[in-house]
Design a protein around this motif. Structure first.
Motif, PDB file in Angstrom:
ATOM      1  N   TRP A   1       0.757  -1.332   0.183  1.00  0.00           N
ATOM      2  CA  TRP A   1      -0.091   0.058   0.126  1.00  0.00           C
ATOM      3  C   TRP A   1       0.998   1.449  -0.264  1.00  0.00           C
ATOM      4  N   SER A   2       2.102   1.376   0.541  1.00  0.00           N
ATOM      5  CA  SER A   2       2.751   2.411   0.791  1.00  0.00           C
ATOM      6  C   SER A   2       3.475   2.614  -0.915  1.00  0.00           C
ATOM      7  N   GLN A   3       3.541   1.579  -1.634  1.00  0.00           N
ATOM      8  CA  GLN A   3       3.950   2.055  -2.733  1.00  0.00           C
ATOM      9  C   GLN A   3       3.094   2.322  -3.936  1.00  0.00           C
ATOM     10  N   ALA A   4       1.852   1.743  -3.666  1.00  0.00           N
ATOM     11  CA  ALA A   4       0.575   2.063  -4.308  1.00  0.00           C
ATOM     12  C   ALA A   4       0.305   3.736  -4.316  1.00  0.00           C
ATOM     13  N   LEU A   5       0.355   4.291  -3.053  1.00  0.00           N
ATOM     14  CA  LEU A   5      -0.099   5.627  -2.692  1.00  0.00           C
ATOM     15  C   LEU A   5       1.270   6.317  -3.213  1.00  0.00           C
ATOM     16  N   ASP A   6       2.339   6.155  -2.818  1.00  0.00           N
ATOM     17  CA  ASP A   6       3.551   6.767  -3.010  1.00  0.00           C
ATOM     18  C   ASP A   6       3.858   6.975  -4.322  1.00  0.00           C
ATOM     19  N   THR A   7       3.752   6.086  -5.138  1.00  0.00           N
ATOM     20  CA  THR A   7       3.899   6.067  -6.606  1.00  0.00           C
ATOM     21  C   THR A   7       3.144   6.991  -7.365  1.00  0.00           C
ATOM     22  N   ARG A   8       1.882   7.020  -7.083  1.00  0.00           N
ATOM     23  CA  ARG A   8       0.834   7.877  -7.760  1.00  0.00           C
ATOM     24  C   ARG A   8       1.144   9.442  -7.157  1.00  0.00           C
ATOM     25  N   ILE A   9       1.270   9.636  -5.864  1.00  0.00           N
ATOM     26  CA  ILE A   9       1.405  10.997  -5.467  1.00  0.00           C
ATOM     27  C   ILE A   9       2.737  11.372  -5.926  1.00  0.00           C
ATOM     28  N   ARG A  10       3.780  10.667  -6.240  1.00  0.00           N
ATOM     29  CA  ARG A  10       5.025  11.444  -6.531  1.00  0.00           C
ATOM     30  C   ARG A  10       5.168  11.673  -7.969  1.00  0.00           C
ATOM     31  N   LEU A  11       4.304  10.735  -8.618  1.00  0.00           N
ATOM     32  CA  LEU A  11       4.129  10.954 -10.227  1.00  0.00           C
ATOM     33  C   LEU A  11       3.516  12.086 -10.526  1.00  0.00           C
ATOM     34  N   HIS A  12       2.363  12.573  -9.740  1.00  0.00           N
ATOM     35  CA  HIS A  12       1.597  13.612  -9.770  1.00  0.00           C
ATOM     36  C   HIS A  12       2.532  14.916  -9.472  1.00  0.00           C
ATOM     37  N   PHE A  13       3.185  14.926  -8.278  1.00  0.00           N
ATOM     38  CA  PHE A  13       3.922  15.843  -7.957  1.00  0.00           C
ATOM     39  C   PHE A  13       5.484  15.774  -8.208  1.00  0.00           C
TER      40      PHE A  13
ATOM     41  N   PRO B   1      -8.912   3.008  11.784  1.00  0.00           N
ATOM     42  CA  PRO B   1      -7.745   2.746  12.579  1.00  0.00           C
ATOM     43  C   PRO B   1      -6.547   3.349  12.026  1.00  0.00           C
ATOM     44  N   GLY B   2      -6.334   4.059  11.136  1.00  0.00           N
ATOM     45  CA  GLY B   2      -5.269   5.080  10.840  1.00  0.00           C
ATOM     46  C   GLY B   2      -4.271   4.348   9.914  1.00  0.00           C
ATOM     47  N   PHE B   3      -4.500   3.356   8.919  1.00  0.00           N
ATOM     48  CA  PHE B   3      -3.568   2.776   8.336  1.00  0.00           C
ATOM     49  C   PHE B   3      -2.868   3.591   7.136  1.00  0.00           C
ATOM     50  N   PHE B   4      -3.724   4.379   6.336  1.00  0.00           N
ATOM     51  CA  PHE B   4      -3.258   5.289   5.260  1.00  0.00           C
ATOM     52  C   PHE B   4      -2.556   6.379   6.126  1.00  0.00           C
ATOM     53  N   ALA B   5      -3.068   7.004   7.404  1.00  0.00           N
ATOM     54  CA  ALA B   5      -2.283   7.863   7.999  1.00  0.00           C
ATOM     55  C   ALA B   5      -0.846   7.528   8.216  1.00  0.00           C
ATOM     56  N   ILE B   6      -0.891   6.522   8.907  1.00  0.00           N
ATOM     57  CA  ILE B   6       0.408   5.821   9.327  1.00  0.00           C
ATOM     58  C   ILE B   6       1.299   5.466   8.346  1.00  0.00           C
ATOM     59  N   ILE B   7       1.026   4.951   7.372  1.00  0.00           N
ATOM     60  CA  ILE B   7       2.047   4.632   6.306  1.00  0.00           C
ATOM     61  C   ILE B   7       2.564   5.915   5.340  1.00  0.00           C
ATOM     62  N   LEU B   8       1.654   6.989   5.349  1.00  0.00           N
ATOM     63  CA  LEU B   8       1.969   8.255   4.415  1.00  0.00           C
ATOM     64  C   LEU B   8       2.877   8.829   5.411  1.00  0.00           C
ATOM     65  N   THR B   9       2.531   8.941   6.503  1.00  0.00           N
ATOM     66  CA  THR B   9       3.412   9.678   7.621  1.00  0.00           C
ATOM     67  C   THR B   9       4.994   9.035   7.647  1.00  0.00           C
ATOM     68  N   GLU B  10       4.868   7.702   7.715  1.00  0.00           N
ATOM     69  CA  GLU B  10       6.359   7.092   7.647  1.00  0.00           C
ATOM     70  C   GLU B  10       7.088   7.452   6.261  1.00  0.00           C
ATOM     71  N   LEU B  11       6.468   7.741   5.194  1.00  0.00           N
ATOM     72  CA  LEU B  11       7.012   7.985   4.168  1.00  0.00           C
ATOM     73  C   LEU B  11       7.523   9.459   4.156  1.00  0.00           C
ATOM     74  N   GLY B  12       7.048  10.391   5.015  1.00  0.00           N
ATOM     75  CA  GLY B  12       7.492  11.653   5.155  1.00  0.00           C
ATOM     76  C   GLY B  12       6.573  12.795   4.811  1.00  0.00           C
ATOM     77  N   TYR B  13       5.181  12.406   4.522  1.00  0.00           N
ATOM     78  CA  TYR B  13       4.274  13.427   3.827  1.00  0.00           C
ATOM     79  C   TYR B  13       3.644  14.097   5.295  1.00  0.00           C
ATOM     80  N   ARG B  14       3.166  15.048   5.050  1.00  0.00           N
ATOM     81  CA  ARG B  14       2.525  15.963   6.270  1.00  0.00           C
ATOM     82  C   ARG B  14       0.972  15.345   5.888  1.00  0.00           C
ATOM     83  N   VAL B  15       0.444  14.754   7.265  1.00  0.00           N
ATOM     84  CA  VAL B  15      -0.892  14.137   7.096  1.00  0.00           C
ATOM     85  C   VAL B  15      -1.632  14.695   8.129  1.00  0.00           C
ATOM     86  N   THR B  16      -2.989  14.910   7.628  1.00  0.00           N
ATOM     87  CA  THR B  16      -3.986  15.197   8.613  1.00  0.00           C
ATOM     88  C   THR B  16      -5.156  14.135   8.416  1.00  0.00           C
TER      89      THR B  16
END
Length: 260
Positions: free
Chosen positions: A38-50, A67-82
């Motif tokens: 899931w980290s790769q699925a999200l990160d690849t798409r976000i970084r391609l766009h930006f 329970p926070g799954f997306f928030a946790i893995i995106l924060t681990e990757l270094g994104y600012r997350v709300t």
């Protein structure tokens, strides 16, 4: 009490009760290969766009964080997350699951259909398995577009959950899935779920009757978004057991960008 408020109250009651079990599902994802998938699925798409932008300069809103799954893995990757959720019990589980990362995530209790953020607050909005459960999904999409910045990105993972309540072909597929789970000895996704209560809620959810992702594409298109649908994303992000459980209801991904 009006019908809409009754629906919202039933939803809160159900997901409050379900929070511990749903948290266990997310914690299992964090312990297994699903975390990286899931980290790769999200990160690849976000970084391609930006392209060219650093992660810490990209502000992500996780709507219906549960329970926070997306928030946790995106924060681990270094994104600012709300991260927002309508249910306080889910947010409490999310904070626990985030552990040391909790202080880096801005958790807020909020209705996905009535966001209180100013216009253009976020670069990215992500969501998973939420839209189908909303009482006013079109209003929710309008809110998400409103708080998205110019050039922003929306990634919404969902499926035609509970369409089997209204469609004969979908019902046949659903029964076949349940039989296949037993035959394959796969972990049953419905274990620990109050199916009757969830179906009662789903019967009131407007998207249970809709054909998606076409519905989503139509609504977001009207909202001025450039939108596409990936109907095979489930092949990338689901485990074998998820495939068996939900073969007749494949997950899709709505990708939309705000160009105006």
């Amino acid at each position: 009490m009006n019908r809409l408020q009754n629906y919202k109250d039933e939803n809160i009651a159900y997901w409050t009760k379900r929070a511990p079990g749903y948290s266990d599902v997310n914690r299992e994802e964090l312990r297994t290969a699903q975390r990286k998938i899931w980290s790769q699925a999200l990160d690849t798409r976000i970084r391609l766009h930006f392209e060219g932008r650093s992660r810490n300069n990209i502000h992500v809103l996780d709507v219906g964080t549960g329970p926070g799954f997306f928030a946790i893995i995106l924060t681990e990757l270094g994104y600012r997350v709300t991260a927002v959720d309508y249910t306080s019990a889910m947010l409490e589980r999310a904070r626990r699951n985030a552990g040391r990362l909790a202080e880096k995530i801005c958790f807020q209790q909020m209705n996905a259909e009535e966001l209180s953020f100013p216009d253009g607050s976020f670069d990215v909005i992500v969501s998973r398995n939420l839209t189908w459960n909303l009482s006013k999904p079109e209003q929710a999409y309008a809110q998400w577009v409103r708080v998205l910045k110019q050039g922003g990105l929306l990634l919404n993972f969902d499926a035609n959950w509970y369409r089997y309540l209204y469609d004969a072909q979908a019902e046949t597929g659903h029964h076949s899935d349940r039989e296949n789970v037993r035959a394959a000895g796969a972990a049953d996704d419905t274990a620990g779920t109050d199916v009757a209560a969830m179906e009662a809620i789903a019967r009131q959810a407007p998207l249970s009757r809709c054909r998606r992702p076409q519905w989503d594409q139509d609504i977001l298109g009207r909202l001025g978004m450039k939108v596409s649908a990936d109907t095979e994303v489930w092949k990338q992000v689901w485990t074998r057991d998820e495939w068996i459980n939900n073969a007749s209801t494949p997950m899709f991904l709505i990708t939309a960008s705000r160009t105006a």
